[in-house]
Design a protein around this motif. Structure first.
Motif, PDB file in Angstrom:
ATOM      1  N   ALA A   1       0.826  -1.206   0.000  1.00 20.52           N
ATOM      2  CA  ALA A   1       0.000   0.000   0.000  1.00 20.52           C
ATOM      3  C   ALA A   1       0.863   1.259   0.000  1.00 20.52           C
ATOM      4  O   ALA A   1       0.578   2.212  -0.732  1.00 20.52           O
ATOM      5  CB  ALA A   1      -0.931  -0.016   1.213  1.00 20.52           C
ATOM      6  N   SER A   2       1.918   1.261   0.801  1.00 21.03           N
ATOM      7  CA  SER A   2       2.814   2.424   0.877  1.00 21.03           C
ATOM      8  C   SER A   2       3.460   2.702  -0.472  1.00 21.03           C
ATOM      9  O   SER A   2       3.562   3.856  -0.909  1.00 21.03           O
ATOM     10  CB  SER A   2       3.894   2.195   1.932  1.00 21.03           C
ATOM     11  OG  SER A   2       3.327   2.047   3.216  1.00 21.03           O
TER      12      SER A   2
ATOM     13  N   ILE B   1       0.880   4.182  -2.917  1.00 20.08           N
ATOM     14  CA  ILE B   1       0.654   5.598  -2.608  1.00 20.08           C
ATOM     15  C   ILE B   1       1.821   6.432  -3.119  1.00 20.08           C
ATOM     16  O   ILE B   1       1.634   7.484  -3.744  1.00 20.08           O
ATOM     17  CB  ILE B   1       0.479   5.793  -1.093  1.00 20.08           C
ATOM     18  CG1 ILE B   1      -0.825   5.162  -0.609  1.00 20.08           C
ATOM     19  CG2 ILE B   1       0.565   7.274  -0.731  1.00 20.08           C
ATOM     20  CD1 ILE B   1      -2.064   5.974  -0.851  1.00 20.08           C
TER      21      ILE B   1
ATOM     22  N   SER C   1      -4.384   5.925  -5.488  1.00 19.15           N
ATOM     23  CA  SER C   1      -5.269   5.925  -4.333  1.00 19.15           C
ATOM     24  C   SER C   1      -5.442   4.467  -3.928  1.00 19.15           C
ATOM     25  O   SER C   1      -5.501   3.588  -4.792  1.00 19.15           O
ATOM     26  CB  SER C   1      -6.625   6.539  -4.675  1.00 19.15           C
ATOM     27  OG  SER C   1      -6.480   7.896  -5.048  1.00 19.15           O
ATOM     28  N   VAL C   2      -5.517   4.216  -2.631  1.00 19.39           N
ATOM     29  CA  VAL C   2      -5.492   2.840  -2.145  1.00 19.39           C
ATOM     30  C   VAL C   2      -6.649   2.585  -1.186  1.00 19.39           C
ATOM     31  O   VAL C   2      -6.948   3.418  -0.324  1.00 19.39           O
ATOM     32  CB  VAL C   2      -4.156   2.547  -1.427  1.00 19.39           C
ATOM     33  CG1 VAL C   2      -4.206   1.212  -0.701  1.00 19.39           C
ATOM     34  CG2 VAL C   2      -3.005   2.564  -2.423  1.00 19.39           C
TER      35      VAL C   2
ATOM     36  N   CYS D   1      -7.503   0.074   1.718  1.00 18.79           N
ATOM     37  CA  CYS D   1      -6.867  -0.898   2.620  1.00 18.79           C
ATOM     38  C   CYS D   1      -7.946  -1.791   3.214  1.00 18.79           C
ATOM     39  O   CYS D   1      -8.697  -1.373   4.103  1.00 18.79           O
ATOM     40  CB  CYS D   1      -6.126  -0.174   3.743  1.00 18.79           C
ATOM     41  SG  CYS D   1      -4.846   0.956   3.173  1.00 18.79           S
TER      42      CYS D   1
ATOM     43  N   ALA E   1      -4.654   3.041   6.974  1.00 15.67           N
ATOM     44  CA  ALA E   1      -5.126   4.111   6.092  1.00 15.67           C
ATOM     45  C   ALA E   1      -4.761   5.482   6.649  1.00 15.67           C
ATOM     46  O   ALA E   1      -4.351   6.376   5.891  1.00 15.67           O
ATOM     47  CB  ALA E   1      -6.628   3.990   5.880  1.00 15.67           C
TER      48      ALA E   1
ATOM     49  N   LEU F   1      -1.182   6.248   5.979  1.00 15.90           N
ATOM     50  CA  LEU F   1      -0.886   6.473   4.571  1.00 15.90           C
ATOM     51  C   LEU F   1      -1.356   7.836   4.089  1.00 15.90           C
ATOM     52  O   LEU F   1      -0.867   8.334   3.074  1.00 15.90           O
ATOM     53  CB  LEU F   1      -1.506   5.374   3.719  1.00 15.90           C
ATOM     54  CG  LEU F   1      -0.896   3.979   3.880  1.00 15.90           C
ATOM     55  CD1 LEU F   1      -1.713   2.960   3.092  1.00 15.90           C
ATOM     56  CD2 LEU F   1       0.548   3.960   3.419  1.00 15.90           C
TER      57      LEU F   1
ATOM     58  N   ALA G   1      -5.745   7.270   1.019  1.00 20.44           N
ATOM     59  CA  ALA G   1      -6.064   5.904   1.446  1.00 20.44           C
ATOM     60  C   ALA G   1      -7.413   5.853   2.146  1.00 20.44           C
ATOM     61  O   ALA G   1      -7.799   6.769   2.878  1.00 20.44           O
ATOM     62  CB  ALA G   1      -4.980   5.373   2.375  1.00 20.44           C
TER      63      ALA G   1
ATOM     64  N   ASP H   1     -10.055   2.913   4.253  1.00 26.98           N
ATOM     65  CA  ASP H   1     -10.056   1.592   4.878  1.00 26.98           C
ATOM     66  C   ASP H   1     -11.431   0.954   4.785  1.00 26.98           C
ATOM     67  O   ASP H   1     -12.455   1.634   4.701  1.00 26.98           O
ATOM     68  CB  ASP H   1      -9.628   1.689   6.352  1.00 26.98           C
ATOM     69  CG  ASP H   1     -10.592   2.524   7.187  1.00 26.98           C
ATOM     70  OD1 ASP H   1     -11.480   1.962   7.849  1.00 26.98           O
ATOM     71  OD2 ASP H   1     -10.451   3.771   7.165  1.00 26.98           O
TER      72      ASP H   1
END
Length: 253
Positions: free
Chosen positions: A27-28, A31, A36-37, A39, A51, A54, A58, A60
């Motif tokens: 995820a890191s 980003i 855009s992520v 989690c 999240a 991050l 991010a 969650d």
């Protein structure tokens, strides 16, 4: 230090098991490369913490990859929040249990297969149409070097990871015409909290397990994150139906 580009700029990536060491690293990296992520994790507090760390790119969500409606909801949330889904990383993992077919508790067998293999199937059931709707995407199933080789008394773990490697190939064939690439990613031993179930410290794990790897050490979570980011990016536009071994040369021996 590697200078990161923005290979994932504008892309949206959903990651299951995002609150674990490797999940956080993936995820890191996403980003850092402009994505855009979302989690997703079975532990909602851990997902929310990841999240927050991050930052604003991010989101969650609690996700049980073994539950069809939970899988559906995580994909729908991603689409409703960001309007698209470009990448999915199946990093959800069950606890490892020692055993052969003679003595492994069937409960533990089903837990491993349900999370690793069936979980990837259920999540992909919704990920694939979401990607088809935007003209394609990239799916990465996190397997293991032990999906290639046998380890004593690891029947459930090895079988589940081997299944993931072949599932990626099958999905790649089925969904190439939708512009969807599907690959697996197989780490070697990595400096994560999972090793502390078997070793008193990560340094001791490195000392004992490192020599089995050609590079003489175990991996770092960020090295797995780099591999996942590559497969998610257009740098891997001609890569599908393959397994990327990020194993320090473990399987060469």
């Amino acid at each position: 230090m590697t200078t990161l580009g923005k290979r994932l700029d504008g892309k949206v990536v959903l990651i299951s098991g995002a609150a674990s060491d490797i999940g956080v690293a993936i995820a890191s990296r996403c980003i850092a490369e402009g994505a855009s992520v979302v989690c997703a994790d079975l532990d909602p507090e851990a997902a929310a913490r990841t999240a927050r760390e991050l930052g604003p790119a991010a989101l969650d969500v609690r996700c049980d990859v073994t539950d069809l409606e939970s899988a559906r909801a995580s994909v729908e949330l991603t689409q409703s929040r960001f309007g698209r889904l470009d990448g999915y990383v199946h990093n959800a993992a069950a606890p490892w249990h020692d055993g052969s077919v003679e003595d492994l508790d069937p409960v533990h067998w089903h837990q491993e297969i349900d999370v690793s293999l069936t979980g990837a199937f259920l999540m992909s059931r919704f990920v694939v149409p979401a990607m088809r709707n935007i003209g394609g995407g990239s799916i990465v199933l996190v397997a293991s070097q032990l999906g290639h080789v046998a380890a004593a008394r690891s029947v459930a773990y090895c079988a589940g990871k081997a299944g993931l490697i072949h599932l990626a190939r099958l999905m790649a064939v089925d969904h190439a015409d939708a512009g969807i690439r599907v690959n697996s990613l197989s780490p070697g031993a990595v400096r994560t909290g999972r090793l502390l179930r078997s070793w008193p410290s990560l340094d001791e794990a490195d000392m004992k397990l490192g020599p089995a790897h050609v590079l003489g050490r175990i991996g770092r979570p960020e090295e797995i994150g780099a591999g996942a980011a590559f497969l998610l990016s257009e740098d891997a536009s001609f890569v599908t139906a393959t397994d990327l071994l990020v194993d320090g040369g473990y399987t060469a021996r």
